[in-house]
Scaffold this motif. Structure first.
Motif, mmCIF file in Angstrom:
data_model
loop_
_atom_site.group_PDB
_atom_site.id
_atom_site.type_symbol
_atom_site.label_atom_id
_atom_site.label_comp_id
_atom_site.label_asym_id
_atom_site.label_seq_id
_atom_site.Cartn_x
_atom_site.Cartn_y
_atom_site.Cartn_z
ATOM 1 N N VAL A 160 29.451 24.860 28.715
ATOM 2 C CA VAL A 160 30.659 25.014 27.900
ATOM 3 C C VAL A 160 31.838 25.433 28.771
ATOM 4 O O VAL A 160 32.953 24.901 28.637
ATOM 5 C CB VAL A 160 30.418 26.045 26.775
ATOM 6 N N ALA A 161 31.615 26.377 29.693
ATOM 7 C CA ALA A 161 32.699 26.828 30.575
ATOM 8 C C ALA A 161 33.184 25.693 31.476
ATOM 9 O O ALA A 161 34.394 25.515 31.678
ATOM 10 C CB ALA A 161 32.221 28.011 31.413
ATOM 11 N N TYR A 162 32.241 24.913 32.022
ATOM 12 C CA TYR A 162 32.628 23.796 32.888
ATOM 13 C C TYR A 162 33.356 22.707 32.097
ATOM 14 O O TYR A 162 34.343 22.128 32.576
ATOM 15 C CB TYR A 162 31.384 23.225 33.553
ATOM 16 N N ALA A 163 32.904 22.449 30.863
ATOM 17 C CA ALA A 163 33.572 21.447 30.030
ATOM 18 C C ALA A 163 34.980 21.895 29.658
ATOM 19 O O ALA A 163 35.889 21.064 29.530
ATOM 20 C CB ALA A 163 32.746 21.183 28.776
ATOM 21 N N MET A 164 35.180 23.205 29.485
ATOM 22 C CA MET A 164 36.533 23.708 29.230
ATOM 23 C C MET A 164 37.451 23.396 30.401
ATOM 24 O O MET A 164 38.628 23.036 30.205
ATOM 25 C CB MET A 164 36.488 25.214 28.976
ATOM 26 N N THR A 165 36.931 23.517 31.624
ATOM 27 C CA THR A 165 37.731 23.191 32.810
ATOM 28 C C THR A 165 38.160 21.733 32.789
ATOM 29 O O THR A 165 39.318 21.397 33.087
ATOM 30 C CB THR A 165 36.923 23.476 34.083
ATOM 31 N N LEU A 166 37.230 20.838 32.419
ATOM 32 C CA LEU A 166 37.555 19.412 32.363
ATOM 33 C C LEU A 166 38.573 19.117 31.272
ATOM 34 O O LEU A 166 39.405 18.220 31.427
ATOM 35 C CB LEU A 166 36.278 18.605 32.123
ATOM 36 N N GLU A 167 38.510 19.871 30.162
ATOM 37 C CA GLU A 167 39.459 19.651 29.071
ATOM 38 C C GLU A 167 40.869 20.091 29.447
ATOM 39 O O GLU A 167 41.857 19.540 28.947
ATOM 40 C CB GLU A 167 39.003 20.412 27.820
ATOM 41 N N LEU A 168 40.966 21.082 30.331
ATOM 42 C CA LEU A 168 42.286 21.618 30.683
ATOM 43 C C LEU A 168 43.069 20.678 31.584
ATOM 44 O O LEU A 168 44.278 20.854 31.742
ATOM 45 C CB LEU A 168 42.138 22.993 31.339
ATOM 46 N N GLY A 169 42.406 19.705 32.215
ATOM 47 C CA GLY A 169 43.130 18.717 33.010
ATOM 48 C C GLY A 169 42.538 18.525 34.390
ATOM 49 O O GLY A 169 41.547 19.169 34.769
ATOM 50 N N ASN A 170 43.144 17.622 35.138
ATOM 51 C CA ASN A 170 42.693 17.320 36.495
ATOM 52 C C ASN A 170 43.128 18.413 37.470
ATOM 53 O O ASN A 170 44.115 19.114 37.237
ATOM 54 C CB ASN A 170 43.258 15.970 36.960
ATOM 55 N N HIS A 171 42.360 18.532 38.536
ATOM 56 C CA HIS A 171 42.655 19.475 39.625
ATOM 57 C C HIS A 171 42.652 20.928 39.148
ATOM 58 O O HIS A 171 43.308 21.781 39.755
ATOM 59 C CB HIS A 171 43.997 19.154 40.291
ATOM 60 N N ILE A 172 41.942 21.211 38.051
ATOM 61 C CA ILE A 172 41.794 22.596 37.605
ATOM 62 C C ILE A 172 40.573 23.181 38.312
ATOM 63 O O ILE A 172 39.459 22.688 38.141
ATOM 64 C CB ILE A 172 41.605 22.681 36.073
ATOM 65 N N PRO A 173 40.736 24.220 39.136
ATOM 66 C CA PRO A 173 39.588 24.768 39.869
ATOM 67 C C PRO A 173 38.610 25.475 38.927
ATOM 68 O O PRO A 173 39.018 26.147 37.978
ATOM 69 C CB PRO A 173 40.219 25.746 40.859
ATOM 70 N N PHE A 174 37.321 25.302 39.208
ATOM 71 C CA PHE A 174 36.259 25.983 38.467
ATOM 72 C C PHE A 174 35.446 26.787 39.467
ATOM 73 O O PHE A 174 34.824 26.234 40.372
ATOM 74 C CB PHE A 174 35.368 24.966 37.746
ATOM 75 N N ASN A 175 35.470 28.103 39.310
ATOM 76 C CA ASN A 175 34.760 28.994 40.223
ATOM 77 C C ASN A 175 33.717 29.770 39.433
ATOM 78 O O ASN A 175 34.028 30.401 38.419
ATOM 79 C CB ASN A 175 35.741 29.958 40.896
ATOM 80 N N SER A 176 32.468 29.695 39.887
ATOM 81 C CA SER A 176 31.363 30.344 39.191
ATOM 82 C C SER A 176 30.770 31.436 40.065
ATOM 83 O O SER A 176 30.588 31.262 41.268
ATOM 84 C CB SER A 176 30.276 29.312 38.840
ATOM 85 N N MET A 177 30.477 32.576 39.454
ATOM 86 C CA MET A 177 29.857 33.678 40.166
ATOM 87 C C MET A 177 28.925 34.419 39.215
ATOM 88 O O MET A 177 29.029 34.304 37.997
ATOM 89 C CB MET A 177 30.908 34.653 40.712
ATOM 90 N N SER A 178 27.994 35.163 39.794
ATOM 91 C CA SER A 178 27.121 36.031 39.018
ATOM 92 C C SER A 178 27.605 37.472 39.177
ATOM 93 O O SER A 178 28.034 37.877 40.262
ATOM 94 C CB SER A 178 25.670 35.904 39.488
ATOM 95 N N ALA A 179 27.526 38.232 38.098
ATOM 96 C CA ALA A 179 27.995 39.617 38.160
ATOM 97 C C ALA A 179 27.207 40.437 39.169
ATOM 98 O O ALA A 179 27.717 41.417 39.713
ATOM 99 C CB ALA A 179 27.908 40.261 36.773
#
Length: 475
Positions: free
Chosen positions: A94-113
């Motif tokens: 869901v988080a990654y799909a939100m990035t794709l919905e926001l547009g091109n060249h939107i950075p997606f950075n994932s980390m664990s707490a």
């Protein structure tokens, strides 16, 4: 601090990397490579399973689409999203799909707490670095480039100076043509390596930066289109004007890239001992707030001059219940700052014991932070949804699954997880190939599930073995 020099160095190095990714992508099948977005119908604004590659989680996807609309309208300041649900229900998707919905060249950075406790730097510094990695800067530079259709590529060889046998490339002559002119260029051998890497050939339209020598393939000249009934090439028109021209080049860097570039030693006199110490004992260094302020001032000046544009991305923090009080207080401050990405937290905890006895500890987060969060719930997938998800994944991974195999996977998912059944696809394919078949049958999936058990089967086996051992001891 020479900010202009540092920014140009970072953008130049990233351009080289961008070239390789754009023209020669690595076709790796990752966990969410089949996703194209949240799968929201443009007419009804309802989630569907026929677009975007996203199946199931209709309620969560619809809620996420509303959040995306708020972000696009710039009405989401000071807030964040919390995805709460069992493991394997698609919170990261869901988080990654939100990035794709926001547009091109939107950075997606994932980390664990949990990463904040395993680094050499402070916990808040680790969070700040990931925040800065999630904010992209679009740099617009006007550069002199040679642009045109390649009509000739001639590498020139020379005797290798090291030994008497063999030859090496001395330079390469390349001829570029436009609608107005034609020019032959003599390029360095390193640029010829770039030409081979991007697989440029006669008939391709390219541009070469005059200063750096970076080369990019724009596509096949449209004069060659129509030669085949089915074509996969991207055709571009023959460039107009002269071969040497000025062109707007767009490049992307993150704020963290600029921080690191300005934090590097500049190699001035008297700094040799410091350089040697860093080489002998490398470790993570904390970037000072003063340096970040200088970088932000430079970026703000670029934005005012129309050279750059700040693009907030998405920062996904998994296992959010592991964040302590210090980290949660830090999130409060950063969420109110001017440069802040879209923060998406995720947790699979319902209630956790907190340090404060008066705090109920829902989702393992303090009450004051929960007040800032928009909570989206994810649910377990149904067998029918698992059936369709596995069907899509099999197509992406190039595995032929029989209907019996899909039915067997859906049946196993009732007492297992989505991650486990997705992990049975490749073992099932290997078992089918051993049996001399190209199609995976239900018996292959069933055999794979007996070879590779999940945690519930492990628990059941442990209970059975413990009971058997206790009975044997009594006897």
């Amino acid at each position: 601090m020479d900010s202009m020099m540092d920014v140009s160095e970072v953008s130049s190095s990233n351009a080289l990397v961008q070239e390789a990714v754009d023209v020669a992508p690595i076709n790796r099948v990752s966990t969410h490579s089949h996703l194209k977005g949240l799968g929201i119908d443009s007419v009804t604004h309802e989630p569907t399973d026929t677009s975007g590659g996203f199946i199931g989680q209709q309620s969560a996807r619809y809620a996420a689409s509303v959040v995306c609309d708020l972000i696009k309208e710039k009405r989401f300041a000071g807030k964040a999203v919390l995805l709460a649900g069992p493991s394997g229900t698609g919170k990261t998707a869901v988080a990654y799909a939100m990035t794709l919905e926001l547009g091109n060249h939107i950075p997606f950075n994932s980390m664990s707490a949990s990463e904040v406790y395993s680094t050499e730097i402070k916990r808040t510094e680790c969070l700040m670095e990931n925040f800065r990695k999630s904010i992209s800067i679009q740099l617009k530079e006007r550069k002199k480039v040679y642009e045109g259709e390649i009509t000739m590529i001639t590498p020139v060889e020379m005797e290798t100076p090291v030994h008497s046998f063999g030859k090496s490339i001395s330079h390469v002559n390349i001829t570029l043509k436009t609608t107005k002119a034609q020019k032959t260029l003599k390029l360095d051998a390193s640029i010829y390596d770039q030409i081979l890497k991007i697989k440029a050939s006669v008939g391709d339209v390219v541009y070469i930066e005059a200063n750096s020598g970076n080369i990019k393939r724009l596509g096949r000249c449209d004069l060659y289109s129509g030669q085949f009934d089915l074509e996969a090439e991207e055709y571009v028109p023959l460039p107009n004007g002269d071969v040497l021209k000025e062109k707007d080049v767009v490049q992307y860097v993150t704020l963290h890239d600029l921080d690191m570039a300005n934090a590097k030693p500049q190699g001035k006199s008297g700094d040799m001992m410091n350089l040697l110490k860093q080489i002998v004992k490398p470790k993570a260094t904390e970037i000072t707030d003063r340096l970040r302020e200088e970088v932000d001032k430079t970026v703000d000046q670029y934005v005012r001059d129309g050279i750059a544009e700040v693009i907030p991305g998405v920062l996904f923090i998994d296992e959010a219940h592991m964040l302590d009080t210090e980290c949660c207080s830090f999130l409060h401050r950063v969420l109110e700052s001017n440069k802040c990405p879209v923060v998406v937290l995720a947790t699979n905890r319902g209630r956790v014991k907190m340090d404060n006895p008066d705090d109920p500890g829902f989702h393992g987060l303090p009450r004051d932070l929960l007040d800032r969060l928009i909570i989206i719930s994810t649910e377990l997938n149904t067998p029918d949804e698992v059936y369709n998800i596995v069907k899509v994944r099999a197509i992406v991974e190039g595995v032929q699954l029989d209907e019996s195999a899909l039915a067997e996977i859906a049946s196993i998912s009732v007492n297992s997880s989505l991650r486990y059944v997705l992990g049975l696809i490749t073992p099932g394919q290997i078992l089918a190939e051993v049996a001399g078949r190209s199609t995976v049958l239900g018996e292959d999936i069933k055999q794979a599930s007996t070879l590779f058990i999940d945690y519930k089967m492990c628990k059941q086996k442990y209970v059975t073995d413990t009971a058997a051992a206790a009975a044997k001891t009594r006897n």
